[in-house]
Enzyme design. Structure first.
Site, PDB file in Angstrom:
ATOM      1  N   ARG A 363       0.849  -1.431   0.307  1.00 18.58           N
ATOM      2  CA  ARG A 363      -0.115   0.023  -0.199  1.00 18.58           C
ATOM      3  C   ARG A 363       0.963   0.892   0.255  1.00 18.58           C
ATOM      4  NH1 ARG A 363      -2.940  -0.755   5.582  1.00 18.58           N
ATOM      5  NH2 ARG A 363      -0.745  -1.069   7.228  1.00 18.58           N
ATOM      6  N   ASN A 485      -5.086   2.564   8.721  1.00 17.82           N
ATOM      7  CA  ASN A 485      -4.758   2.207  10.243  1.00 17.82           C
ATOM      8  C   ASN A 485      -4.148   1.043  10.996  1.00 17.82           C
ATOM      9  OD1 ASN A 485      -4.872   3.197  12.977  1.00 17.82           O
ATOM     10  ND2 ASN A 485      -5.720   4.752  12.871  1.00 17.82           N
ATOM     11  N   ASP A 486      -3.296   0.678  11.838  1.00 18.60           N
ATOM     12  CA  ASP A 486      -2.840  -0.671  12.318  1.00 18.60           C
ATOM     13  C   ASP A 486      -2.783  -1.163  13.479  1.00 18.60           C
ATOM     14  OD1 ASP A 486      -1.762  -1.274   8.827  1.00 18.60           O
ATOM     15  OD2 ASP A 486       0.149  -0.992  10.089  1.00 18.60           O
ATOM     16  N   CYS A 487      -3.290   0.516  14.051  1.00 21.75           N
ATOM     17  CA  CYS A 487      -3.321   0.245  15.311  1.00 21.75           C
ATOM     18  C   CYS A 487      -5.111  -0.154  15.567  1.00 21.75           C
ATOM     19  CB  CYS A 487      -3.514   1.807  16.319  1.00 21.75           C
ATOM     20  SG  CYS A 487      -1.671   1.659  16.201  1.00 21.75           S
TER      21      CYS A 487
END
Length: 794
Positions: A363, A485-487
């Site tokens: 990405r 947003n990996d969180c």
């Protein structure tokens, strides 16, 4: 506080004092071989991969005084005084040290004077080369003859694999071997093993690099690190430099180094110039060719000029003159150059990225192409095709594509997918086609990563189907392993409103492409999907004053007034506008909500309030302190989207405010606050919830480099390539009376003069080569090789 200035004429940033708040770095090299260098010559060199082809060491979590680098040690033979051309690592008193560092496009020049001895080193990688060059000049500014020992030095790795070299010492301390012959140090690793050039990731193969001088006699050398430093020595005072000559050591096992001593006797006012070369290959023919390439000052200067000309030719594709000097410095040099370095090296090689992210993050790189297409068209197409072959036949994507180890049609399916990966194709592929006019690219057949092949158009449809087939109970796309947003812990069945807006954008683009290709059935299919998605967004994504961020698998909302923490997120608001789901008053309302709750003087926060008490199984952002990164920090990747959304709505002053608040050059006079380089973007900035409010972190390699440049050029300046021509739709602040921009487009030049009106947005009149043009699109049929465009805004 100010530590330097922009030299726009030379396209350089000039650092005038070496004690910058953080090391301020630059890139040298090309997409195969290159490196980083700071204003104090710290940094490292790598080949193909900073993780698996790192040639010199770097200690990422050290303090600047202990960083390895490319150092030129200088010693007065009479007094024994030792210093370096860069202030560090010796760090002589600043009051006695004159200094200037010039970072440019593909080169860095450090100039200093200490004890009446001037020195200048220019670091660069010649075009199409696998070696770097240091042009070294030492000058005697004294009124008496001086004898100076000059010793260039690097610390190579034992193994090119960075992780192995740093952690597997029970192995790597037994594999290095250095030799010296005819003025060249050969640095070998696993020298008794066979070479395996077809498998770059094989860390146990035989490999060599070389270190040599050109134009100067080698008096002595050191090729064993412990001999150079001494057992308890360091970079500041290497033990070996205390002697008259280096000891001519070599290493067999343990730690290698490369230091070459040349002695200079300089009459008053006299200077001498020589070159240092360091590159990939075994000492002998390869090193001799490199040495011969720069065996005179004329050859060195010609090589430097070639590097400058190459980069400037790319940067010259757009040149703007606006009332804002900082904007000019960024848009004409540093923003596009930053974009290109991010395009070439993704997130693998910086002062922070230590090689833990090897290859091209899917990405990340697909987004990088959105900005690079207008700068390096052919290279962008090559990487775009590579990334398309990183898509699987069901429409999902490989998380990382390694150009040196990628085998389309044979790749195994991963155990997880991210929902946003292939959505970025709908920004990148049209950007390439609109820039070039290569409509037939949509019909090009490319393989999938795992099996079979399809046209690019069908690749795009598969990307849409991938998310449609993985929708949750509100018929919105599932977040899968991550949704940018990996969180956020959505779970495989949780739904993402942000990616839903991306999907809407994708469907809108797909419809336009299908109509362009006369694929009527495909267009009708996409239109039905768009209507269905819009209906579900209206039903399930609106929270009253702004859009939700997501739903967890159990229905828990993210980004809602119901949440005590993380009650509003930035991304859904900007993308609601960019995707055109939110229009009119609804669009203005979401932008006002975003502005009210998230905007600060240093950028727009990713969310607010930060997570402190929320279960980390719900919001992993709690890992970070409040106001940092995903936990309510200013994530600069997203700032360009806010600029673009504001410009789309005609909010001219707000679009400019958003850009100014994150434009690096605007903090040149407040460098002690931002700390990182004032000429390039950083990944994140500490927000008002952090005691370090305004401080930047993780500079250079970031999606911010892409989207800030795209926002500057397509939203503020309004230069927008389209399938049928060049669209011009500026959005400029009231304080500007207008601007001039020159843009290369499809081998034609457009000299565009824009005069502001009362609104700063909207075309009142456009004249092309003396002819009035209706609307804001310059059609292909009316373009000449040289075009003069005059525009008056409403």
């Amino acid at each position: 506080m100010k530590f330097g200035f922009f030299d726009d004429d030379n396209r350089e940033y000039v650092i005038t004092r070496p004690d910058t708040p953080k090391p301020w770095s630059n890139y040298i090299g090309n997409s195969e071989f290159g490196g980083l260098i700071t204003n104090n010559a710290a940094g490292y060199t790598f080949y193909k991969s900073a993780a698996q082809g790192r040639l010199t060491r770097f200690r990422f979590n050290g303090m600047p005084s202990n960083f390895p680098g490319r150092f030129l040690y200088l010693k007065d033979a009479a007094s024994g005084k030792i210093w370096t051309n860069s202030w560090l690592p010796v760090a002589v008193p600043l009051d006695d040290f004159k200094y200037e560092c010039r970072h440019g496009s593909g080169y860095t020049k450090i100039k200093s004077e200490f004890d009446k001895i001037g020195s200048e080193v220019t670091y660069f990688v010649p075009m199409n080369s696998l070696f770097e060059v240091w042009k070294v000049t030492v000058k005697n500014n004294d009124d008496k003859t001086r004898k100076i020992n000059a010793v260039p030095f690097i610390e190579p790795q034992c193994n090119w694999n960075a992780e192995d070299d740093g952690t597997n010492l029970q192995y790597t301390q037994y594999i290095s071997k250095t030799t010296y012959k005819d003025g060249v140090i050969d640095i070998g690793s696993n020298v008794n093993m066979p070479q395996d050039p077809e498998h770059f990731e094989n860390k146990d193969q035989k490999r060599h690099s070389f270190f040599a001088l050109s134009g100067a006699e080698v008096i002595a050398f050191e090729a064993d690190l412990e001999k150079f430093f001494g057992t308890y020595g360091d970079y500041k005072f290497p033990e070996s430099l205390k002697n008259k000559k280096l000891s001519n050591s070599t290493a067999s096992g343990d730690m290698p180094c490369a230091a070459l001593q040349t002695d200079l006797e300089l009459a008053p006012g006299e200077s001498k110039t020589f070159a240092v070369v360091f590159g990939v290959g075994e000492a002998g023919k390869v090193s001799k060719a490199a040495v011969d390439f720069v065996d005179s000052e004329e050859k060195i200067d010609a090589a430097i000029d070639a590097v400058k000309s190459y980069w400037h030719s790319k940067l010259n594709r757009l040149h703007a003159e606006t009332p804002d000097a900082n904007f000019n410095s960024m848009v004409n040099m540093w923003a596009p150059f930053n974009n290109l370095m991010t395009f070439y090296w993704s997130r693998t090689a910086s002062m922070v990225y230590a090689g833990e992210r090897d290859g091209l993050g899917f990405r990340d790189t697909v987004q990088d192409i959105v900005g690079s297409t207008s700068l390096v068209v052919d290279e962008s197409k090559k990487i775009l095709e590579l990334m398309l072959t990183g898509q699987y036949s069901h429409g999902g994507a490989k998380p990382v594509v390694k150009p040196f180890a990628h085998y389309p049609g044979k790749e195994e399916l991963p155990d997880h997918y991210r929902s946003d990966d292939c959505m970025w194709f709908f920004n990148a592929v049209p950007a390439y086609v609109k820039e070039t006019g290569d409509i037939d690219f949509y019909n090009k057949i490319l393989p999938y990563a795992d099996k079979s092949e399809d046209s690019v158009f069908k690749h795009l449809k598969k990307a849409i189907e991938f998310n449609l087939e993985r929708s949750g109970k509100h018929s919105l796309p599932c977040g899968l392993a991550a949704d940018w947003n990996d969180c956020l812990r959505l779970g495989e069945k949780g739904e993402t409103v942000f990616v839903a807006f991306q999907l809407r954008f994708a469907l809108k683009e797909f419809i336009e492409i299908a109509n362009l290709l006369d694929e009527n059935n495909e267009a009708e299919w996409a239109e039905k999907q768009l209507l269905f998605l819009d209906d579900n967004l209206k039903k399930h994504a609106w929270d009253g004053e702004w859009f939700l961020r997501a739903y967890r698998y159990d229905g828990l909302k993210f980004g809602s007034k119901e949440n005590d923490e993380g009650s509003i997120f930035m991304n859904p608001q900007s993308w609601a506008v960019l995707s055109e789901h939110a229009t009119g008053e609804k669009a203005k309302q979401v932008m006002d909500s975003m502005h009210k709750h998230l905007a600060t003087d240093y950028g727009i926060m990713v969310c607010s309030p930060p997570y402190v008490h929320t279960d980390p199984k719900i919001a992993l952002a709690r890992l970070m302190n409040p106001g940092m990164k995903e936990n309510g920090g200013v994530f600069n990747h997203t700032q360009g989207w806010a600029v673009m959304a504001a410009a789309k709505l005609g909010l001219n002053n707000r679009a400019w405010e958003y850009l100014k608040n994150v434009m690096p050059a605007n903090f040149n006079d407040k460098a002690e606050v931002r700390q990182v380089e004032p000429y390039v973007v950083c990944q994140s900035t500490h927000s008002k919830f952090s005691p370090r409010f305004g401080s930047g972190r993780v500079s250079w390699l970031s999606g911010a480099a892409v989207w800030n440049y795209v926002a500057m050029t397509t939203a503020i300046l309004g230069i927008q390539p389209d399938y049928n021509g060049l669209r011009i739709e500026p959005c400029i602040p009231d304080e500007w009376d207008g601007f001039f921009v020159s843009r290369q487009f499809r081998d034609k030049t457009f000299n565009i003069k824009v005069t502001n009106g009362e609104k700063g947005k909207g075309i009142k009149e456009m004249i092309l080569n003396g002819e009035i043009i209706d609307g804001n699109l310059i059609p292909i049929s009316k373009m000449k090789n040289e075009n003069i465009v005059e525009i008056k805004l409403l």
